[in-house]
Design a protein around this motif. Structure first.
Motif, mmCIF file in Angstrom:
data_model
loop_
_atom_site.group_PDB
_atom_site.id
_atom_site.type_symbol
_atom_site.label_atom_id
_atom_site.label_comp_id
_atom_site.label_asym_id
_atom_site.label_seq_id
_atom_site.Cartn_x
_atom_site.Cartn_y
_atom_site.Cartn_z
ATOM 1 N N THR A 48 20.446 -16.259 44.556
ATOM 2 C CA THR A 48 19.832 -15.898 45.848
ATOM 3 C C THR A 48 18.326 -16.081 45.720
ATOM 4 N N ARG A 49 17.702 -15.285 44.847
ATOM 5 C CA ARG A 49 16.246 -15.260 44.733
ATOM 6 C C ARG A 49 15.633 -16.570 44.270
ATOM 7 N N THR A 50 16.133 -17.093 43.175
ATOM 8 C CA THR A 50 15.479 -18.288 42.616
ATOM 9 C C THR A 50 15.580 -19.444 43.613
ATOM 10 N N LYS A 51 16.783 -19.646 44.166
ATOM 11 C CA LYS A 51 16.980 -20.765 45.092
ATOM 12 C C LYS A 51 16.137 -20.590 46.355
ATOM 13 N N ILE A 98 16.608 -27.323 38.860
ATOM 14 C CA ILE A 98 18.016 -27.289 38.422
ATOM 15 C C ILE A 98 18.354 -25.960 37.751
ATOM 16 N N ARG A 99 19.443 -25.359 38.206
ATOM 17 C CA ARG A 99 20.049 -24.229 37.477
ATOM 18 C C ARG A 99 21.424 -24.688 37.027
ATOM 19 N N HIS A 100 21.745 -24.431 35.765
ATOM 20 C CA HIS A 100 22.990 -24.970 35.209
ATOM 21 C C HIS A 100 23.548 -23.992 34.169
ATOM 22 N N SER A 125 17.073 -20.177 28.812
ATOM 23 C CA SER A 125 15.774 -19.683 29.267
ATOM 24 C C SER A 125 15.655 -19.726 30.788
ATOM 25 N N HIS A 126 14.636 -19.039 31.280
ATOM 26 C CA HIS A 126 14.427 -18.916 32.722
ATOM 27 C C HIS A 126 12.906 -18.859 32.940
ATOM 28 N N PRO A 127 12.245 -20.021 32.736
ATOM 29 C CA PRO A 127 10.780 -20.000 32.737
ATOM 30 C C PRO A 127 10.148 -19.582 34.063
ATOM 31 N N THR A 128 10.783 -19.888 35.196
ATOM 32 C CA THR A 128 10.112 -19.516 36.453
ATOM 33 C C THR A 128 10.212 -18.005 36.706
ATOM 34 N N GLN A 129 11.312 -17.390 36.236
ATOM 35 C CA GLN A 129 11.400 -15.925 36.317
ATOM 36 C C GLN A 129 10.334 -15.319 35.413
ATOM 37 N N CYS A 130 10.185 -15.902 34.234
ATOM 38 C CA CYS A 130 9.180 -15.393 33.294
ATOM 39 C C CYS A 130 7.787 -15.490 33.921
ATOM 40 N N SER A 158 21.175 -12.778 28.218
ATOM 41 C CA SER A 158 20.108 -12.935 29.209
ATOM 42 C C SER A 158 19.104 -14.019 28.871
ATOM 43 N N ARG A 159 18.958 -14.955 29.792
ATOM 44 C CA ARG A 159 17.920 -15.988 29.606
ATOM 45 C C ARG A 159 16.539 -15.420 29.920
ATOM 46 N N VAL A 160 16.495 -14.331 30.702
ATOM 47 C CA VAL A 160 15.208 -13.721 31.047
ATOM 48 C C VAL A 160 14.617 -13.041 29.803
ATOM 49 N N ALA A 161 15.472 -12.408 29.004
ATOM 50 C CA ALA A 161 15.014 -11.708 27.789
ATOM 51 C C ALA A 161 14.290 -12.666 26.860
ATOM 52 N N LEU A 208 17.301 -5.317 32.352
ATOM 53 C CA LEU A 208 18.037 -6.557 32.587
ATOM 54 C C LEU A 208 19.429 -6.250 33.083
ATOM 55 N N ARG A 209 19.923 -7.129 33.917
ATOM 56 C CA ARG A 209 21.242 -6.919 34.516
ATOM 57 C C ARG A 209 22.347 -7.030 33.462
ATOM 58 N N VAL A 210 23.338 -6.171 33.610
ATOM 59 C CA VAL A 210 24.553 -6.301 32.811
ATOM 60 C C VAL A 210 25.305 -7.508 33.379
ATOM 61 N N GLN A 211 25.448 -8.548 32.559
ATOM 62 C CA GLN A 211 25.954 -9.842 33.054
ATOM 63 C C GLN A 211 27.484 -9.894 32.971
ATOM 64 N N HIS A 212 28.130 -9.171 33.895
ATOM 65 C CA HIS A 212 29.595 -9.074 33.848
ATOM 66 C C HIS A 212 30.281 -10.438 33.752
ATOM 67 N N HIS A 248 12.685 -5.550 37.011
ATOM 68 C CA HIS A 248 14.085 -6.000 36.911
ATOM 69 C C HIS A 248 14.136 -7.336 37.636
ATOM 70 N N PRO A 249 14.734 -8.368 37.021
ATOM 71 C CA PRO A 249 14.735 -9.679 37.698
ATOM 72 C C PRO A 249 15.647 -9.719 38.916
ATOM 73 N N ALA A 250 16.573 -8.722 39.010
ATOM 74 C CA ALA A 250 17.573 -8.669 40.072
ATOM 75 C C ALA A 250 18.489 -9.905 39.997
ATOM 76 N N PRO A 251 19.701 -9.834 40.511
ATOM 77 C CA PRO A 251 20.261 -8.723 41.261
ATOM 78 C C PRO A 251 20.473 -7.468 40.406
ATOM 79 N N VAL A 252 20.237 -6.307 41.042
ATOM 80 C CA VAL A 252 20.358 -5.027 40.349
ATOM 81 C C VAL A 252 21.790 -4.502 40.510
#
Ligand code: NCD
Length: 323
Positions: A48-51, A98-100, A125-130, A158-161, A208-212, A248-252
């Motif tokens: 949602t957010r990144t796109k 690109i997200r993949h 990794s997630h450089p734009t979130q960083c 987590s790629r954000v971590a 960081l989100r718990v990545q179910h 928190h990068p969200a989604p929460v």
């Protein structure tokens, strides 16, 4: 900078230029590009957010974004990522976001001649979130040096971590991780601590989100168990320093990583992070594209239709015509 694949490839100077430009765009305004550039946003994983913040950033900069939906594209016929990207290059795109789901998917893209911005690769990794996190931190504290940061949650997936630990350490912050044992990751050179041992000292608590979606059955906790042992709740909130912030990068997952009533509390910058995401992405697009002419552009106003051959030579210069 030719691409933005991961934070590791950026010098401190480049990071600070991106951060400062984002803050300048936010506070002082910005000029859209003179010529119209086109970006395609390829999201092979949900977002949602990144796109949407990339789309917002592109619109603000006067760019076209070409809609691309993995679910209705030739990806469904088995087309490779490389061939999909080469197609978008061939039809005139100036850059790709690109997200993949695959870590380091960008290694397959050698041979592509337009910039790629990584919108997240698997658990890589997630450089734009960083960068948007860095913008948010710098806006609040005016420095990175000496800040005490605890990154807490599902570190393993987590790629954000990874991106934040690496970049914040490079910038002089003191970073520690906190996670249940199953989600610790020994491959990252960073100490794991108990959240309660650092909560009173931390300037930044990054949850960081718990990545179910990346878990196996045995890894799950109940909401209450997780929140009590590892999450942000009233009890931990009361121990935080006056000027400390919660990120928190969200989604929460409300009531898991953070108690629902704290999502918008005074110390929370969760929604401001999203606002900064637009400026951070504008800053990145600007960095990668401001010096490159648009690959497809209409005739300049003073030229007449007879000068149409010029468009062909222009196209050659821009690398979109066949030799
Ligand atoms: C993050 C992501 O997709 O990696 N979200 C985001 O981009 N804002 C974090 C997450 O999904 O937990």
């Amino acid at each position: 900078m030719e691409h933005l694949f991961s934070m590791e490839e950026l010098s401190t100077e480049e990071i600070m230029r991106l951060v400062n430009r984002a803050i300048k765009f936010k506070n002082e305004g910005f000029r859209p590009f003179n010529d119209t550039k086109t970006v395609a946003n390829l999201f092979y994983e949900n977002s949602t957010r990144t796109k949407l913040s990339f789309e917002m950033a592109e619109r603000q900069l006067g760019m076209n974004s070409l809609p691309f939906e993995v679910s209705t594209s030739s990806v469904q016929k088995g087309e490779s990522l490389y061939d999909t990207c080469k197609t978008l290059e061939a039809i005139g795109c100036d850059a790709l976001v690109i997200r993949h789901p695959e870590n380091n998917y960008y290694d397959q893209l050698e041979g592509l001649n337009i910039p790629v911005i990584n919108g997240g690769d698997g658990s890589g990794s997630h450089p734009t979130q960083c960068l948007l996190d860095l913008v948010t931190i710098y806006e609040r504290f005016g420095r990175f040096e000496g800040l005490k940061v605890v990154i807490a949650g599902d570190i393993l997936h987590s790629r954000v971590a990874r991106s934040n630990q690496q970049a914040l350490t490079q910038l002089g912050a003191e970073v520690v991780f906190s996670a249940p044992e199953v989600w610790q990751d020994a491959s990252i050179d960073c100490p794991f601590v108990n959240l309660d041992d650092v909560i009173e000292d931390a300037d930044i608590v990054m949850l960081l989100r718990v990545q179910h979606e990346r878990h196996h059955e045995h890894e799950s906790f109940t909401k209450e168990e997780y929140n009590k042992a590892y999450g942000m709740n009233q009890e931990r909130y009361a121990k935080m320093k006056e000027n400390a912030i919660i990120m928190h990068p969200a989604p929460v997952n409300r009531d898991v990583e953070i108690s629902s009533e704290l999502v918008e509390c005074d110390k929370s910058v969760i929604f401001p992070q999203m606002t900064n995401g637009v400026y951070a992405r504008m800053s990145i697009l600007h960095e990668l594209l401001s010096e490159r002419p648009a690959r497809i552009a209409p005739l300049p106003e003073e030229e007449t239709a007879e000068d149409v051959s010029f468009t062909f030579s222009n196209a050659k210069k821009r690398g979109i015509a066949l030799d």
